[in-house]
Enzyme design. Structure first.
Site, mmCIF file in Angstrom:
data_model
loop_
_atom_site.group_PDB
_atom_site.id
_atom_site.type_symbol
_atom_site.label_atom_id
_atom_site.label_comp_id
_atom_site.label_asym_id
_atom_site.label_seq_id
_atom_site.Cartn_x
_atom_site.Cartn_y
_atom_site.Cartn_z
ATOM 1 N N LYS A 172 -7.898 1.464 6.914
ATOM 2 C CA LYS A 172 -7.756 1.663 5.632
ATOM 3 C C LYS A 172 -7.691 0.585 4.858
ATOM 4 O O LYS A 172 -6.795 -0.394 4.901
ATOM 5 C CB LYS A 172 -6.430 2.706 4.994
ATOM 6 C CG LYS A 172 -6.399 3.443 4.021
ATOM 7 C CD LYS A 172 -6.808 2.531 2.645
ATOM 8 C CE LYS A 172 -5.619 1.829 2.154
ATOM 9 N NZ LYS A 172 -6.074 0.647 0.826
ATOM 10 N N GLU A 247 2.776 -7.963 8.828
ATOM 11 C CA GLU A 247 2.207 -9.382 8.393
ATOM 12 C C GLU A 247 2.182 -9.477 6.913
ATOM 13 O O GLU A 247 1.409 -8.932 6.266
ATOM 14 C CB GLU A 247 0.808 -9.697 8.866
ATOM 15 C CG GLU A 247 0.929 -9.541 10.542
ATOM 16 C CD GLU A 247 -0.528 -10.345 11.246
ATOM 17 O OE1 GLU A 247 -1.497 -10.417 10.520
ATOM 18 O OE2 GLU A 247 -0.353 -10.370 12.544
ATOM 19 N N CYS A 281 -2.957 -15.698 2.444
ATOM 20 C CA CYS A 281 -1.335 -15.635 2.542
ATOM 21 C C CYS A 281 -0.733 -16.996 3.060
ATOM 22 O O CYS A 281 0.033 -17.208 2.929
ATOM 23 C CB CYS A 281 -1.158 -14.876 3.680
ATOM 24 S SG CYS A 281 -1.838 -14.621 5.222
ATOM 25 N N GLU A 378 6.028 -15.177 -4.621
ATOM 26 C CA GLU A 378 4.492 -15.246 -4.275
ATOM 27 C C GLU A 378 3.636 -14.988 -5.587
ATOM 28 O O GLU A 378 3.594 -13.891 -6.148
ATOM 29 C CB GLU A 378 3.999 -14.378 -3.222
ATOM 30 C CG GLU A 378 2.883 -14.722 -2.512
ATOM 31 C CD GLU A 378 2.510 -13.681 -1.639
ATOM 32 O OE1 GLU A 378 2.820 -12.590 -1.690
ATOM 33 O OE2 GLU A 378 2.028 -14.123 -0.718
HETATM 34 P P1 NDP Z 1 -0.808 -4.968 -0.801
HETATM 35 O O1 NDP Z 1 0.575 -4.827 -0.199
HETATM 36 O O2 NDP Z 1 -0.800 -4.368 -2.197
HETATM 37 O O3 NDP Z 1 -1.835 -4.219 -0.074
HETATM 38 C C1 NDP Z 1 -2.288 -3.985 1.382
HETATM 39 C C2 NDP Z 1 -2.824 -2.991 1.894
HETATM 40 O O4 NDP Z 1 -2.015 -1.707 1.903
HETATM 41 C C3 NDP Z 1 -3.931 -2.485 1.036
HETATM 42 O O5 NDP Z 1 -4.822 -1.673 1.681
HETATM 43 C C4 NDP Z 1 -3.230 -1.536 -0.091
HETATM 44 O O6 NDP Z 1 -4.071 -0.525 -0.215
HETATM 45 C C5 NDP Z 1 -2.516 -0.714 1.290
HETATM 46 N N1 NDP Z 1 -1.092 0.030 0.733
HETATM 47 C C6 NDP Z 1 -0.646 0.156 -0.563
HETATM 48 N N2 NDP Z 1 0.596 0.751 -0.677
HETATM 49 C C7 NDP Z 1 0.639 1.364 0.365
HETATM 50 C C8 NDP Z 1 1.492 2.402 1.029
HETATM 51 N N3 NDP Z 1 2.768 2.951 0.062
HETATM 52 N N4 NDP Z 1 1.605 2.714 2.316
HETATM 53 C C9 NDP Z 1 0.436 2.191 3.189
HETATM 54 N N5 NDP Z 1 -0.370 1.266 2.639
HETATM 55 C C10 NDP Z 1 -0.489 0.950 1.319
HETATM 56 O O7 NDP Z 1 -1.326 -6.300 -0.727
HETATM 57 P P2 NDP Z 1 -2.860 -7.051 -1.312
HETATM 58 O O8 NDP Z 1 -3.721 -6.200 -0.862
HETATM 59 O O9 NDP Z 1 -2.336 -7.312 -2.862
HETATM 60 O O10 NDP Z 1 -2.859 -8.135 -0.542
HETATM 61 C C11 NDP Z 1 -2.024 -9.442 -0.777
HETATM 62 C C12 NDP Z 1 -0.908 -9.658 -0.137
HETATM 63 O O11 NDP Z 1 -1.195 -9.636 1.445
HETATM 64 C C13 NDP Z 1 -0.160 -10.953 -0.480
HETATM 65 O O12 NDP Z 1 1.274 -10.713 -0.392
HETATM 66 C C14 NDP Z 1 -0.382 -11.909 0.823
HETATM 67 O O13 NDP Z 1 0.346 -13.009 1.382
HETATM 68 C C15 NDP Z 1 -0.592 -10.722 1.821
HETATM 69 N N6 NDP Z 1 -1.319 -11.121 3.224
HETATM 70 C C16 NDP Z 1 -0.567 -11.634 4.409
HETATM 71 C C17 NDP Z 1 -1.138 -11.860 5.274
HETATM 72 C C18 NDP Z 1 -0.348 -12.297 6.583
HETATM 73 O O14 NDP Z 1 -0.973 -12.269 7.794
HETATM 74 N N7 NDP Z 1 0.834 -12.404 6.769
HETATM 75 C C19 NDP Z 1 -2.642 -12.128 5.532
HETATM 76 C C20 NDP Z 1 -3.229 -11.586 4.116
HETATM 77 C C21 NDP Z 1 -2.476 -11.417 3.101
HETATM 78 P P3 NDP Z 1 -4.283 -0.497 -1.992
HETATM 79 O O15 NDP Z 1 -5.183 -1.600 -1.870
HETATM 80 O O16 NDP Z 1 -4.940 0.680 -2.521
HETATM 81 O O17 NDP Z 1 -3.087 -0.817 -2.763
#
Ligand code: NDP
Length: 475
Positions: A172, A247, A281, A378
């Site tokens: 997803k 992550e 990130c 963040e």
């Molecule tokens: P989100 O947490 O908003 O979303 C991540 C993914 O999870 C998206 O596909 C999102 O869909 C989905 N999602 C949202 N709600 C749910 C739920 N209840 N159950 C299951 N899946 C869900 O993050 P962002 O997309 O805004 O990305 C930015 C974040 O990711 C930052 O905090 C960044 O630091 C972190 N990140 C961490 C990395 C690491 O390796 N540690 C690497 C890259 C980013 P939808 O888009 O529809 O909300």
């Protein structure tokens, strides 16, 4: 353009026939319509993955490897097209997508396609009486959830090891950046990956993502995203005893000691602050500089920030493109207002760029203490704080003063200090005199609120397999 879910090797519309707008960050215009999938679509994808699992798991690793290598080759052959798609969908500069996102997606597929060929399991002989060996088997259907900031790269980081180990998957991607996932699905068909092995369901996290986490036939979830979402995913998956890797977010410190190579420290810190509009990130968003070089560092850093070219992501000369969405731009500018309320000074940048789309000048903030919200939360945008420190212990304490612990960067020419400080930092990855160098063999992940579990190298191969210990009596 109307996108489709990829289920059982075919492109299918969402059951409810509902779509979301995929907005181009550089223009604010609708770029594509993406399926607003629900639990029925997830269920269809899980059913396809379940049907495909026995044959894929039984296939010789070498054969799986060959298919994944073919996919890597096709991604590489289509690098320019994929970089353009990624740039339009995400707002990042096309040159960064060409240099970073797409080549690293290729590298992920190549690495795990070959790693699986060399994966050995352990054997232990107990005083000649018994032989214990560990059989590592694929688990089943992997639920893979990824964010929008490095769309294809982070998706491939999960798909490649999951499939190499013999699992099938339902991925997803973020609904904000679906385009390269759609192209990946097409390329997987060209590579000959059998139907049902890779399934992609688009849509909202709270709907499609949550349905995937809840699904009883999905025994493992690999999630990359924000810490708040990670907590929701964990709350759903934990009572069902799913294998889980999280992550999550970061608030990464750069520590710059007085003996550092200042030119290198400045130029790399500019990249680590503002690459991908600060939406990585691993970006260093808190810079701590030893007081004796603070003024010199600040002056050079601000001058280099002012030279960054902000603008059309399709222009290869662009350094800083558009933020991902209007909502995210609003969030980031909210933190700039907060910085001033908390007593900070925006030394440069922080203004919206007068053009359509979601552009923001990279901002440098000074004058804030470690306990301010701007240094604790963040922001995930082109915003960096710069703070002086007096002693090594202070630098370590400042670095460790948040609930996050993803990565850190240390700049010093003193070898002993480099190792001493690195060992005391709360972070999963510590770069010394560099940033973002990656070796896919090392464990990757965060500590504290930046996540649990490690992926990368053997850790990914272990995450995506279940160990079974078999004990044979010898005498
Ligand atoms: P989100 O947490 O908003 O979303 C991540 C993914 O999870 C998206 O596909 C999102 O869909 C989905 N999602 C949202 N709600 C749910 C739920 N209840 N159950 C299951 N899946 C869900 O993050 P962002 O997309 O805004 O990305 C930015 C974040 O990711 C930052 O905090 C960044 O630091 C972190 N990140 C961490 C990395 C690491 O390796 N540690 C690497 C890259 C980013 P939808 O888009 O529809 O909300």
């Amino acid at each position: 353009m109307r996108l489709a879910n990829f289920i059982n090797g075919t492109f299918v519309p969402p059951r409810a026939n509902a779509y979301l707008d995929d907005v181009e960050p550089a223009t604010g215009e609708v770029l594509a319509h993406v399926p607003d999938s629900d639990s029925q679509d997830v269920d269809d994808a899980v059913r396809a993955a379940k049907a495909a699992f026995p044959a894929w798991a039984a296939m010789h690793a070498e054969q799986r490897s060959r298919l994944l290598l073919k996919l890597a080759e096709l991604i590489e052959q289509n690098l320019d097209e994929l970089a353009q798609l990624e740039s339009r969908d995400n707002g990042k500069s096309v040159s960064l997508a060409r240099r970073l996102d797409i080549p690293r997606a290729v590298a992920n597929f190549r690495f795990f396609a070959t790693a699986i060929l060399h994966h050995a399991s352990e054997a232990h002989i107990a005083d000649g009486h018994a032989l214990n060996y560990t059989l590592r088997q694929p688990i089943g259907i992997a639920g893979l959830i990824s964010p929008w900031n490095l769309p294809l790269y982070l998706l491939s980081w999960k798909i490649a090891p999951a499939l190499a180990c013999g699992n099938t998957c339902v991925a997803k991607p973020s609904e904000l950046t679906p385009l390269t996932a759609q192209r990946l699905a097409e390329l997987s068909l060209d590579a000959g990956i059998p139907p049902g092995v890779l399934n992609i369901v688009h849509g909202y996290g709270a709907k499609a993502g949550a349905a995937l986490c809840e699904h009883p036939d999905v025994p493992l979830i690999s999630f990359t995203g924000g810490t708040v979402t990670g907590a929701k995913v964990a709350a759903t998956a934990a009572p069902k005893f799913k294998k889980l890797s999280l992550e999550l977010g970061g608030k990464n410190p750069n520590l710059i000691f007085a003996d550092a190579d200042l030119d290198e420290a400045v130029s790399t810190s500019i990249r680590s602050s503002f690459w991908n509009q600060g939406e990585i990130c691993l970006c260093g968003s808190r810079i701590f500089v030893e007081r004796s070089i603070y003024d010199a560092f600040l002056e050079r850093f601000v001058a280099a920030t002012k030279q960054l070219r902000i603008g059309d992501p399709a222009d290869p000369q662009t350094d800083v493109g558009a933020l991902i969405s209007a909502a995210h731009l609003e969030k980031v500018t909210g933190y700039l207002r907060l910085a001033e309320e908390e007593g900070g000074t925006i030394v440069t940048g922080g203004k919206r760029v007068d053009r359509p789309g979601f552009f923001l000048e990279p901002a440098v903030i000074t004058g804030l203490g470690c306990d301010c919200r701007v240094l604790q939360e963040e922001i995930f945008g082109p915003v960096v704080t710069i703070t002086p420190f007096d002693a090594e212990d202070d630098a370590i304490a400042f670095a460790n003063s948040t609930r996050y612990g993803l990565s850190a960067t240390v700049w010093t020419r003193d070898l002993q200090r480099a190792h001493r400080v690195a060992a005391k930092l709360d972070a999963g990855t510590i770069w010394i005199n560099c940033w973002l160098l990656r070796d896919l063999r090392v464990p990757f992940g965060g500590v504290k609120d930046s996540g649990v579990g490690r992926e990368g190298g053997v850790d990914s191969l272990h995450f995506f397999t279940e160990p079974k210990n078999i004990c044979v009596k010898l005498s």
